[in-house]
Write an enzyme that holds these catalytic residues in place. Structure first.
Site, short mmCIF file in Angstrom:
data_model
loop_
_atom_site.label_atom_id
_atom_site.label_comp_id
_atom_site.label_asym_id
_atom_site.label_seq_id
_atom_site.Cartn_x
_atom_site.Cartn_y
_atom_site.Cartn_z
N ASP A 21 28.47 67.13 -40.45
CA ASP A 21 27.50 68.09 -40.96
C ASP A 21 27.30 69.16 -39.90
OD1 ASP A 21 25.32 68.55 -43.19
OD2 ASP A 21 24.36 68.97 -41.26
N GLU A 23 25.04 72.82 -38.73
CA GLU A 23 23.97 73.80 -38.90
C GLU A 23 24.54 75.13 -38.40
OE1 GLU A 23 21.41 73.04 -40.57
OE2 GLU A 23 21.80 70.88 -40.55
N HIS A 170 17.80 68.56 -42.13
CA HIS A 170 18.47 69.82 -41.80
C HIS A 170 18.81 69.89 -40.32
CE1 HIS A 170 18.33 71.71 -45.71
NE2 HIS A 170 17.06 71.41 -45.82
N ASP A 175 21.62 64.50 -40.89
CA ASP A 175 22.22 64.71 -42.22
C ASP A 175 23.55 64.00 -42.34
OD1 ASP A 175 20.02 66.25 -42.59
OD2 ASP A 175 21.08 68.11 -43.08
#
Length: 599
Positions: A21, A23, A170, A175
């Site tokens: 994952d 960001e 998030h 995540d």
């Protein structure tokens, strides 16, 4: 055994997955406009390596994006610019991640987003992307779960549905851990449906019809070689033609649902067998595909349904020659090809005006005087609207012939000078229209001159590195592929060249255009020859210049034409968008035309 070793048939229990994952600073993994450099960047990577239901490793780090993080992203993730200012850059993080995930299946929730950012970062860092197998838990969830059970497939909704041990926040590692629980729950659901290996899961993931599954055996006879494949129907008719670098793998994709197009499912349902032609390399496969499309017009190929019927501008053969737009030229005094008749007509009118060739369509005898017989003398002045004999009129067509042949481009320079003059006098819209017509004419002239230069060569032998120490070889005669072969690593290439040249197809040029060659084929060969690393081994031609275009060819203005197209695109931007002014502007900010000084 890993997937890299060909272990796609590994049981899911023995398959290694890396759930990742990211960001980021936003949603654009690549530049939204060439040259603007406004792509978003990775701010955090979280990854969990699992096998057999157990976690065997984790990787998590903040990443310095080299720019400030927008406030809305800070509000969503809690990651601030101050938090990442001392973090490592992606150039040092990405190699560690690729090593961490080597040999594993990459898993992500909405994998297109995460893998897209990783691939784009690798490209910008100059790191080869390993192209790992990818599994998207969003797609898997939509395949496994009903709408009633899961109205939403957002990670937070699925984590709640499956009672994940980690709540999505998030933040990348949290995540990724939540996605691990979602993945395990989804794999449990498909286990009782006969899905036990990753290959089964990959075949199960799309919506594969029973007709597709029942014909998987048709791919087993395919070699793992480059070539062309032909799907045939119940009456042995050709339904579809395609190319592949690996025939077996590509044809198998039609039966495991990797191709989601509805028409392809319909085509597979009709197919009774699949023929193939092995090829030496991609150029031979591409040429054979074009020829088969032209010969069979398969109903499921888009290029067969909407074939390119080219238009050409020719200089007529009569005492008072003129430009004419035709489908099938009978001589080589032609400009093109054009996809649209309107572009051909505009180019004919433009070049007639600047070469002095008449635009009236009447056929005049040699004894006539042009100005006296011209019907366009008053209402729409003809560029050659003067009383002139055939001999006095001849310099105009002679200039047009030299322009077409590439021996001079003074007419094009005159067009560019008029564009500048119109812009200088403030007639911006007229200048823009003339600029666009000029770019179309330059492109058409240069395209035709390049193709004719290749068609004029009796025989050319060329070689391109195959990336493994060997060579891809071609023999081209009159713009058509006559033979193709390979000289592998350690194999002397010249004996192979002599062998394929001796066995090459004989090409007898026919009437224009392009000596009977398919436009698409000659253009494909020309692009292949222009690739980096291609070497011309030898050329046999009556021309003393070999494979070359005349010094006065339209290619000297190709850069101007490219800038003109860029200016046209920029002028279409909404007024409230920032305007990239790299090319300069010679008009008002609202019109945004091009500085038309030719180089």
């Amino acid at each position: 055994m890993t997937l890299e070793d060909g272990g796609a048939g590994l049981a899911l229990h023995d398959t290694t997955f890396v759930v990742v994952d990211l960001e980021t600073t936003g949603g654009r993994s690549t530049d939204s406009a060439p040259g603007r450099g406004d792509h978003d960047r990775i701010t955090e990577i979280g990854a969990v390596k699992i096998r057999g239901g157990r976690v065997i490793g984790e990787l998590g780090t903040l990443v310095d994006p080299g720019r400030s993080i927008p406030p809305k992203i800070v509000a969503l993730t809690g990651i601030t610019t101050a938090m990442v200012c001392d973090a490592p850059r992606i150039e040092s993080v990405l190699p560690s991640f690729l090593e961490f995930s080597r040999g594993a299946v990459l898993v992500a929730h909405n994998a297109g987003f995460d893998v897209g950012f990783l691939r784009a970062a690798a490209e910008r860092c100059g790191i080869p992307w390993p192209r790992p197998p990818v599994l998207c838990t969003v797609k898997l969830a939509r395949r496994v779960l009903t709408r009633e059970e899961a109205p939403s497939v957002r990670l937070s909704a699925l984590a709640e549905l499956f009672r994940a041990t980690t709540t999505p926040t998030h933040r990348a590692l949290d995540d990724a851990r939540a996605t691990v629980d979602v993945l395990h729950a989804l794999i449990e659901r498909v286990g009782n449906q006969g899905v036990h290996t990753f290959a089964d899961l990959r075949a199960y993931l799309p919506d594969v019809t029973a007709a597709q599954r029942s014909k998987r055996h048709l791919a087993r006879a395919m070699p793992a070689r480059p070539g062309v494949y032909l799907f045939r129907g119940p009456s042995d008719e050709v339904l579809y033609v395609g190319t592949a670098v690996d025939l077996r793998r590509r044809v198998a994709q039609y039966f495991n649902g990797a191709d989601p197009r509805t028409r392809m499912k319909e085509m597979v349902a009709l197919a009774s067998r699949v023929d193939h032609v092995e090829c030496a390399h991609d150029l031979e496969a591409g040429v054979r595909e074009l020829r088969l499309l032209a010969a069979h017009a398969p109903p499921y190929n888009r290029r067969s349904k909407f074939p390119h019927k080219w238009w050409w501008v020719v200089l007529t053969e009569e005492p008072f020659p003129r430009f004419s737009v035709v489908r099938s030229p009978r001589h080589d005094r032609m400009i093109g090809p054009f996809r649209l008749r309107a572009d051909a007509a505009e180019t004919a009118a433009l070049l007639a005006r600047f070469t002095g060739v008449r635009t009236c369509a009447s056929r005049l005898s040699r004894s006539a005087r042009h100005g006296r017989a011209c019907p366009e003398r008053e209402l729409s002045p003809c560029p050659a609207a003067r009383e002139a004999t055939a001999e006095e009129y001849a310099p105009g067509p002679a200039r047009a012939e030299r322009l077409i042949a590439g021996y001079e481009h003074t007419a094009l320079r005159a067009v560019l000078a008029e564009v500048d003059d119109l812009a200088a006098r403030g007639r911006y819209e007229t200048a823009a229209r003339l600029r666009d017509h000029a770019a179309t004419a330059i492109d058409a002239l240069w395209r035709g001159q390049r193709l004719r230069a290749l068609v004029d060569v009796d025989e050319m032998v060329a070689a391109r590195p195959d990336g493994a120490g060997g060579w891809h070889l071609v023999v081209v005669r009159h713009g058509q592929l006559s033979a193709a072969g390979n000289a592998g690593r350690g194999v002397p290439p010249m004996p192979v060249v002599e062998a394929i040249s001796a066995a090459a197809q004989t090409i007898l040029p026919t009437q224009a255009p392009l000596g009977g060659a398919l436009v698409e084929e000659t253009a494909l060969i020309a692009r292949w020859l222009a690739q980096p690393g291609v070497r011309v081994v030898r050329v046999s031609t009556e021309s003393e210049n070999g494979y070359a275009s005349p010094i006065g060819a339209a290619g000297v203005l190709a850069e101007w034409s490219a800038l003109a197209r860029s200016a046209r695109i920029a002028a279409r931007q909404p007024a409230d968008e920032p305007y990239d002014d790299r090319y300069g502007s010679s008009v008002t900010p609202r019109t945004r035309s091009l500085d038309v000084q030719a180089s």
